[in-house]
Design a protein around this motif. Structure first.
Motif, PDB file in Angstrom:
ATOM      1  N   GLU A 161      -2.165 -15.552   0.325  1.00 35.01           N
ATOM      2  CA  GLU A 161      -2.600 -15.403  -1.053  1.00 35.01           C
ATOM      3  C   GLU A 161      -1.886 -14.217  -1.713  1.00 35.01           C
ATOM      4  O   GLU A 161      -1.392 -14.316  -2.840  1.00 35.01           O
ATOM      5  CB  GLU A 161      -4.124 -15.196  -1.082  1.00 35.01           C
ATOM      6  N   ILE A 162      -1.822 -13.111  -0.986  1.00 33.69           N
ATOM      7  CA  ILE A 162      -1.150 -11.927  -1.504  1.00 33.69           C
ATOM      8  C   ILE A 162       0.348 -12.181  -1.630  1.00 33.69           C
ATOM      9  O   ILE A 162       0.986 -11.781  -2.620  1.00 33.69           O
ATOM     10  CB  ILE A 162      -1.428 -10.714  -0.597  1.00 33.69           C
ATOM     11  N   ALA A 163       0.930 -12.864  -0.654  1.00 34.50           N
ATOM     12  CA  ALA A 163       2.361 -13.175  -0.703  1.00 34.50           C
ATOM     13  C   ALA A 163       2.693 -14.011  -1.933  1.00 34.50           C
ATOM     14  O   ALA A 163       3.696 -13.783  -2.608  1.00 34.50           O
ATOM     15  CB  ALA A 163       2.782 -13.907   0.570  1.00 34.50           C
ATOM     16  N   ASP A 164       1.848 -14.982  -2.247  1.00 36.43           N
ATOM     17  CA  ASP A 164       2.079 -15.828  -3.417  1.00 36.43           C
ATOM     18  C   ASP A 164       2.000 -15.015  -4.711  1.00 36.43           C
ATOM     19  O   ASP A 164       2.766 -15.243  -5.651  1.00 36.43           O
ATOM     20  CB  ASP A 164       1.068 -16.968  -3.459  1.00 36.43           C
ATOM     21  N   LEU A 165       1.087 -14.056  -4.756  1.00 35.86           N
ATOM     22  CA  LEU A 165       0.959 -13.219  -5.948  1.00 35.86           C
ATOM     23  C   LEU A 165       2.178 -12.302  -6.100  1.00 35.86           C
ATOM     24  O   LEU A 165       2.636 -12.051  -7.218  1.00 35.86           O
ATOM     25  CB  LEU A 165      -0.324 -12.398  -5.882  1.00 35.86           C
ATOM     26  N   GLY A 167       5.079 -13.201  -5.111  1.00 36.13           N
ATOM     27  CA  GLY A 167       6.077 -14.150  -5.596  1.00 36.13           C
ATOM     28  C   GLY A 167       5.983 -14.392  -7.088  1.00 36.13           C
ATOM     29  O   GLY A 167       6.981 -14.722  -7.739  1.00 36.13           O
ATOM     30  N   ASN A 168       4.790 -14.219  -7.645  1.00 35.72           N
ATOM     31  CA  ASN A 168       4.587 -14.374  -9.092  1.00 35.72           C
ATOM     32  C   ASN A 168       4.956 -13.111  -9.867  1.00 35.72           C
ATOM     33  O   ASN A 168       4.830 -13.077 -11.089  1.00 35.72           O
ATOM     34  CB  ASN A 168       3.121 -14.725  -9.388  1.00 35.72           C
ATOM     35  N   GLY A 169       5.371 -12.068  -9.122  1.00 37.56           N
ATOM     36  CA  GLY A 169       5.802 -10.831  -9.780  1.00 37.56           C
ATOM     37  C   GLY A 169       4.697  -9.835 -10.040  1.00 37.56           C
ATOM     38  O   GLY A 169       4.892  -8.873 -10.792  1.00 37.56           O
ATOM     39  N   GLU A 170       3.526 -10.022  -9.428  1.00 37.43           N
ATOM     40  CA  GLU A 170       2.408  -9.106  -9.688  1.00 37.43           C
ATOM     41  C   GLU A 170       2.522  -7.848  -8.834  1.00 37.43           C
ATOM     42  O   GLU A 170       2.977  -7.880  -7.699  1.00 37.43           O
ATOM     43  CB  GLU A 170       1.076  -9.817  -9.422  1.00 37.43           C
ATOM     44  N   SER A 171       2.111  -6.737  -9.410  1.00 37.54           N
ATOM     45  CA  SER A 171       2.145  -5.452  -8.712  1.00 37.54           C
ATOM     46  C   SER A 171       0.960  -5.331  -7.767  1.00 37.54           C
ATOM     47  O   SER A 171       0.017  -6.137  -7.823  1.00 37.54           O
ATOM     48  CB  SER A 171       2.097  -4.306  -9.725  1.00 37.54           C
ATOM     49  N   ASN A 172       0.994  -4.303  -6.909  1.00 34.47           N
ATOM     50  CA  ASN A 172      -0.131  -4.073  -6.002  1.00 34.47           C
ATOM     51  C   ASN A 172      -1.426  -3.849  -6.770  1.00 34.47           C
ATOM     52  O   ASN A 172      -2.496  -4.326  -6.378  1.00 34.47           O
ATOM     53  CB  ASN A 172       0.149  -2.859  -5.109  1.00 34.47           C
ATOM     54  N   LYS A 173      -1.331  -3.130  -7.875  1.00 39.75           N
ATOM     55  CA  LYS A 173      -2.525  -2.857  -8.684  1.00 39.75           C
ATOM     56  C   LYS A 173      -3.097  -4.146  -9.268  1.00 39.75           C
ATOM     57  O   LYS A 173      -4.318  -4.364  -9.253  1.00 39.75           O
ATOM     58  CB  LYS A 173      -2.159  -1.881  -9.811  1.00 39.75           C
ATOM     59  N   GLU A 174      -2.233  -5.009  -9.767  1.00 37.20           N
ATOM     60  CA  GLU A 174      -2.676  -6.278 -10.337  1.00 37.20           C
ATOM     61  C   GLU A 174      -3.272  -7.181  -9.267  1.00 37.20           C
ATOM     62  O   GLU A 174      -4.278  -7.868  -9.496  1.00 37.20           O
ATOM     63  CB  GLU A 174      -1.500  -6.971 -11.024  1.00 37.20           C
ATOM     64  N   ILE A 175      -2.655  -7.188  -8.088  1.00 41.55           N
ATOM     65  CA  ILE A 175      -3.171  -8.006  -6.986  1.00 41.55           C
ATOM     66  C   ILE A 175      -4.555  -7.513  -6.567  1.00 41.55           C
ATOM     67  O   ILE A 175      -5.476  -8.303  -6.334  1.00 41.55           O
ATOM     68  CB  ILE A 175      -2.205  -7.975  -5.786  1.00 41.55           C
ATOM     69  N   ILE A 181     -10.055  -6.103  -4.364  1.00 41.38           N
ATOM     70  CA  ILE A 181      -9.877  -5.263  -3.182  1.00 41.38           C
ATOM     71  C   ILE A 181      -9.137  -4.003  -3.626  1.00 41.38           C
ATOM     72  O   ILE A 181      -8.690  -3.900  -4.764  1.00 41.38           O
ATOM     73  CB  ILE A 181      -9.084  -5.976  -2.061  1.00 41.38           C
ATOM     74  N   THR A 182      -8.988  -3.033  -2.742  1.00 40.92           N
ATOM     75  CA  THR A 182      -8.311  -1.793  -3.104  1.00 40.92           C
ATOM     76  C   THR A 182      -6.793  -1.953  -2.950  1.00 40.92           C
ATOM     77  O   THR A 182      -6.316  -2.822  -2.202  1.00 40.92           O
ATOM     78  CB  THR A 182      -8.773  -0.635  -2.215  1.00 40.92           C
ATOM     79  N   GLU A 183      -6.056  -1.099  -3.655  1.00 45.20           N
ATOM     80  CA  GLU A 183      -4.601  -1.112  -3.513  1.00 45.20           C
ATOM     81  C   GLU A 183      -4.200  -0.758  -2.081  1.00 45.20           C
ATOM     82  O   GLU A 183      -3.197  -1.271  -1.562  1.00 45.20           O
ATOM     83  CB  GLU A 183      -3.962  -0.118  -4.482  1.00 45.20           C
ATOM     84  N   ARG A 184      -4.987   0.112  -1.465  1.00 48.06           N
ATOM     85  CA  ARG A 184      -4.701   0.488  -0.076  1.00 48.06           C
ATOM     86  C   ARG A 184      -4.782  -0.738   0.836  1.00 48.06           C
ATOM     87  O   ARG A 184      -3.959  -0.897   1.744  1.00 48.06           O
ATOM     88  CB  ARG A 184      -5.692   1.559   0.374  1.00 48.06           C
ATOM     89  N   THR A 185      -5.751  -1.601   0.565  1.00 49.82           N
ATOM     90  CA  THR A 185      -5.885  -2.832   1.359  1.00 49.82           C
ATOM     91  C   THR A 185      -4.704  -3.763   1.114  1.00 49.82           C
ATOM     92  O   THR A 185      -4.186  -4.397   2.044  1.00 49.82           O
ATOM     93  CB  THR A 185      -7.203  -3.543   1.026  1.00 49.82           C
ATOM     94  N   VAL A 186      -4.266  -3.841  -0.143  1.00 47.24           N
ATOM     95  CA  VAL A 186      -3.097  -4.675  -0.469  1.00 47.24           C
ATOM     96  C   VAL A 186      -1.876  -4.182   0.301  1.00 47.24           C
ATOM     97  O   VAL A 186      -1.136  -4.970   0.894  1.00 47.24           O
ATOM     98  CB  VAL A 186      -2.811  -4.643  -1.983  1.00 47.24           C
ATOM     99  N   LYS A 187      -1.673  -2.863   0.307  1.00 46.35           N
ATOM    100  CA  LYS A 187      -0.530  -2.287   1.019  1.00 46.35           C
ATOM    101  C   LYS A 187      -0.600  -2.584   2.517  1.00 46.35           C
ATOM    102  O   LYS A 187       0.411  -2.877   3.155  1.00 46.35           O
ATOM    103  CB  LYS A 187      -0.468  -0.778   0.787  1.00 46.35           C
ATOM    104  N   ALA A 188      -1.810  -2.513   3.075  1.00 45.69           N
ATOM    105  CA  ALA A 188      -1.973  -2.800   4.502  1.00 45.69           C
ATOM    106  C   ALA A 188      -1.632  -4.259   4.797  1.00 45.69           C
ATOM    107  O   ALA A 188      -0.966  -4.566   5.805  1.00 45.69           O
ATOM    108  CB  ALA A 188      -3.412  -2.494   4.925  1.00 45.69           C
ATOM    109  N   HIS A 189      -2.075  -5.159   3.926  1.00 44.97           N
ATOM    110  CA  HIS A 189      -1.743  -6.572   4.105  1.00 44.97           C
ATOM    111  C   HIS A 189      -0.224  -6.796   3.996  1.00 44.97           C
ATOM    112  O   HIS A 189       0.352  -7.558   4.779  1.00 44.97           O
ATOM    113  CB  HIS A 189      -2.461  -7.424   3.057  1.00 44.97           C
ATOM    114  N   LEU A 190       0.405  -6.129   3.039  1.00 41.69           N
ATOM    115  CA  LEU A 190       1.852  -6.297   2.863  1.00 41.69           C
ATOM    116  C   LEU A 190       2.620  -5.793   4.082  1.00 41.69           C
ATOM    117  O   LEU A 190       3.612  -6.407   4.489  1.00 41.69           O
ATOM    118  CB  LEU A 190       2.318  -5.560   1.604  1.00 41.69           C
ATOM    119  N   THR A 191       2.165  -4.699   4.646  1.00 40.43           N
ATOM    120  CA  THR A 191       2.808  -4.186   5.857  1.00 40.43           C
ATOM    121  C   THR A 191       2.771  -5.230   6.967  1.00 40.43           C
ATOM    122  O   THR A 191       3.761  -5.467   7.672  1.00 40.43           O
ATOM    123  CB  THR A 191       2.121  -2.891   6.330  1.00 40.43           C
TER     124      THR A 191
END
Length: 215
Positions: A161-165, A167-175, A181-191
């Motif tokens: 889900e995060i990968a698709d977002l 792909g849509n050009g959304e930033s960590n904050k927007e995701i 969820i928190t930006e910290r969680t987004v960063k952890a998922h991206l890692t």
């Protein structure tokens, strides 16, 4: 508008000789490495005729950073003397032409015109070898993309889900806002996504998602 050309050589003889066939062009010369750096920033030439005898610019390893710093500038290396390995290495890093330093000034003008048209000035005997290398590289890159696409199946539902977002050009904050969820969680998922897909950044992830959208 005339093509802006720079000639870099420690030899006054070559500076004068090479300029003879380029009289209708905007020419700047540099006889040292420091002068070359200064004039590249100031003049931003379209073509650099580079004497490989210039101290600090004699090898592909030394020239490569110059090409990275001045993207779009076309370099013609003079003084290669028919060394196959050296010329192939120069073309690999992005040099557009190679020739001997005793080339006729009139022919040098032809080379400048050719590289400005987007062509390579390369000896015919080297062309098949360069094409073979390019083909092998493209096959490797294509295989790597296919493997990365296959590894998308290893992502969890949230990771995809995060990968698709991304792909849509959304930033960590927007995701983070969209998924609550928190930006910290987004960063952890991206890692974890980067680790599973064996890629290093979100641009590559976005390109991968574009090639293989979710069914």
């Amino acid at each position: 508008m005339n093509t802006a050309i720079m000639i870099a050589s420690p030899s006054p003889q070559w500076l004068g000789t090479w300029a003879q066939g380029l009289e209708d062009r905007l020419i700047t010369t540099a006889s040292s490495l420091d002068r070359l750096y200064e004039e590249l920033v100031r003049r931003q030439p379209e073509v650099l005729l580079l004497d490989l005898a210039l101290p600090g610019m004699g090898t592909p390893m030394e020239i490569a950073p110059l090409l990275r710093r001045h993207a779009g500038m076309r370099i013609v290396a003079l003084g290669t003397d028919g060394d196959d390995h050296r010329e192939l290495a120069l073309f690999r890093i992005g040099v557009r032409g190679c020739c001997r330093d005793d080339i006729a000034p009139s022919q040098l003008a032809q080379i400048v015109a050719a590289v400005m048209r987007g062509e390579l000035w390369i000896r015919r005997t080297l062309t098949p070898r360069l094409l073979d290398e390019l083909g092998a590289r493209l096959r490797e890159e294509s295989e790597g993309r296919r493997e990365a696409v296959a590894r998308l199946q290893e992502l969890t539902r949230r990771e995809r889900e995060i990968a698709d977002l991304v792909g849509n050009g959304e930033s960590n904050k927007e995701i983070a806002r969209r998924l609550d969820i928190t930006e910290r969680t987004v960063k952890a998922h991206l890692t974890e996504i980067f680790r599973k897909l064996r890629i290093g950044d979100r641009l590559k992830l976005a390109l991968l998602i574009t090639e293989a959208p979710m069914c």
